[in-house]
Design a protein around this motif. Sequence first.
Motif, short mmCIF file in Angstrom:
data_model
loop_
_atom_site.label_atom_id
_atom_site.label_comp_id
_atom_site.label_asym_id
_atom_site.label_seq_id
_atom_site.Cartn_x
_atom_site.Cartn_y
_atom_site.Cartn_z
N ARG A 160 0.89 -1.16 0.01
CA ARG A 160 0.07 -0.12 -0.02
C ARG A 160 0.78 1.31 -0.14
O ARG A 160 0.71 2.18 -0.93
CB ARG A 160 -1.07 0.15 1.08
CG ARG A 160 -1.92 -1.01 1.15
CD ARG A 160 -3.08 -0.69 2.54
NE ARG A 160 -3.48 -1.93 2.66
CZ ARG A 160 -4.38 -2.03 3.71
NH1 ARG A 160 -4.49 -1.09 4.48
NH2 ARG A 160 -5.12 -3.26 3.87
N ALA A 161 1.84 1.07 0.86
CA ALA A 161 3.04 2.35 0.87
C ALA A 161 3.67 2.75 -0.41
O ALA A 161 3.64 3.82 -0.95
CB ALA A 161 3.95 2.00 1.99
N SER B 93 0.99 4.04 -2.95
CA SER B 93 0.66 5.32 -2.80
C SER B 93 1.57 6.47 -3.33
O SER B 93 1.25 7.53 -3.48
CB SER B 93 0.44 5.45 -1.05
OG SER B 93 1.77 5.73 -0.66
N ALA B 94 2.79 5.98 -3.68
CA ALA B 94 3.93 6.82 -4.23
C ALA B 94 3.62 7.10 -5.65
O ALA B 94 4.00 8.19 -6.21
CB ALA B 94 5.04 6.21 -3.86
N ILE B 95 2.68 6.42 -6.52
CA ILE B 95 2.48 6.62 -7.81
C ILE B 95 1.66 7.86 -8.17
O ILE B 95 0.79 8.18 -7.72
CB ILE B 95 1.66 5.11 -8.45
CG1 ILE B 95 2.54 4.01 -8.18
CG2 ILE B 95 1.42 5.54 -9.91
CD1 ILE B 95 1.74 2.67 -8.73
N PRO B 96 2.37 8.62 -8.95
CA PRO B 96 1.53 9.88 -9.44
C PRO B 96 0.48 9.49 -10.32
O PRO B 96 0.13 8.58 -11.11
CB PRO B 96 2.54 10.58 -9.94
CG PRO B 96 3.68 9.96 -10.56
CD PRO B 96 3.65 8.48 -9.81
N ARG C 184 -4.48 11.15 -4.26
CA ARG C 184 -4.08 9.92 -3.48
C ARG C 184 -3.07 10.23 -2.34
O ARG C 184 -2.41 11.17 -2.32
CB ARG C 184 -3.47 9.20 -4.41
CG ARG C 184 -2.80 7.90 -3.59
CD ARG C 184 -2.05 7.08 -4.77
NE ARG C 184 -2.69 6.32 -5.58
CZ ARG C 184 -2.23 5.94 -6.79
NH1 ARG C 184 -1.16 6.82 -7.28
NH2 ARG C 184 -3.00 5.27 -7.76
N LYS C 185 -3.59 9.74 -1.25
CA LYS C 185 -3.02 10.21 -0.11
C LYS C 185 -1.64 9.49 0.06
O LYS C 185 -1.61 8.18 0.31
CB LYS C 185 -3.80 9.68 1.16
CG LYS C 185 -3.38 10.43 2.49
CD LYS C 185 -4.45 10.21 3.66
CE LYS C 185 -3.80 10.72 5.13
NZ LYS C 185 -3.28 9.74 5.77
N ARG C 186 -0.68 10.02 -0.03
CA ARG C 186 0.81 9.52 0.04
C ARG C 186 0.99 8.92 1.53
O ARG C 186 0.67 9.75 2.60
CB ARG C 186 1.70 10.54 -0.43
CG ARG C 186 3.47 10.19 -0.46
CD ARG C 186 3.49 9.46 -1.64
NE ARG C 186 4.90 8.70 -1.31
CZ ARG C 186 6.03 9.00 -1.48
NH1 ARG C 186 6.37 10.44 -2.23
NH2 ARG C 186 7.27 8.45 -1.54
N GLN C 187 1.35 7.81 1.51
CA GLN C 187 1.86 7.15 2.87
C GLN C 187 3.15 7.16 2.96
O GLN C 187 4.06 6.36 2.25
CB GLN C 187 1.17 5.73 2.73
CG GLN C 187 1.02 5.16 4.30
CD GLN C 187 0.58 3.80 4.06
OE1 GLN C 187 -0.30 3.48 3.29
NE2 GLN C 187 0.91 2.84 4.97
N ILE C 188 3.64 7.76 3.79
CA ILE C 188 5.43 8.17 4.11
C ILE C 188 5.62 7.08 5.23
O ILE C 188 5.00 6.77 6.13
CB ILE C 188 5.56 9.50 4.44
CG1 ILE C 188 4.99 10.44 3.62
CG2 ILE C 188 7.20 9.60 4.66
CD1 ILE C 188 5.84 10.65 2.24
#
Length: 338
Positions: free
Chosen positions: A261-262, A265-268, A276-280
């Motif tokens: 999931r993390a 979440s980084a795919i533009p 899209r909520k970026r998960q750091i």
Amino acid sequence: MSTEKKEVIFKIQNLQTWFPITKGFRKRIVGYVKAVDDVSLDIYRGETLGIVGESGCGKSTFGKNMMMLERPTGGQVLFNDGEGGRDITQFNREEMFAFRKKVQMVFQDPYSALNPQKKIYEAFEEPLKTHGIMSREEREKIMQRVLAMVNIQPDYLMRYPHEFSGGQRQRLCIARALEVMPEVLICDEPVSALDVSIQAQVLNLMKEIQKELKLTYLFIAHDLSVVQYMSDRIMVMYLGKIVEVADSRTLYEKPLHPYTRALLSAIPIPDIHGVRKRQILEGEVPSPIHKPAGCAFHNRCPHCMDVCKTTDPKLQHYGEEEQQVACHLYQNGGKGEQ
Ligand code: SF4
């Protein structure tokens, strides 16, 4: 690829590749880098299996294991050559030679894959001679056929590598791999050294060739959009282990593992209104020499539980789709974090 009537081409069982770390004059072994650690998986004939994960997760070592460019230190890799599966880790010299004709590799850097001092003709002639095609006429026929597949004119054979662009060179590398009519192509970051404008051209060409020759692809890449575009199934690796495997659509629409999931979440998103909520991820990637006990991802996982710190989760099927995940959130019928 159709999901019915799948034929296993590689059956991988408990594969491990550990590199020893030595110290002192006597080269005493003081530890191991566990690049591939107890990986079991079936790869199906005709599919594209995408392999993703951060640098150092073991994806390239796994690709090399499939061709025995890197010998595993444990486990089995059964290759189905149509007459049942035979363990490639036990092959003798002759068997390995025959096997390498069926499995070819395309490397990341098309600039270093071709010898700058040799004309393309020589680079293409060598593997054919090695594999016993002694008639010059026959070799030239094969060269022309594979060059046509990658849309390069036959008279370019007399040129040197520096006379080609990056995209043309990678197409030449693909053509050279196809000369011996392989069944499997292992592609290790095949477009990451190319300009974005050229990448799509090479990827589309690879898809066309796969369809025409019914090839199986192992497609290793760090660019998740590229992997999604190319793959039927995707395997996500973290510190030498598989954490999730699913068909491409399921993985992108319903990822289960917190690490997957993390990553996703980084795919533009190619839409200015898309959000899209970026998960750091917090914490450092642990060293593959000193992997944490329990789940190797537990020091970075937002859902870490007590059991995660002590028990390594097994890769298990989850739900109705052919999705497998290694996470305590989903073990023994758990519902997971939605
Ligand atoms: Fe997170 Fe635990 Fe699942 Fe590991 S097993 S990914 S720590 S929830």
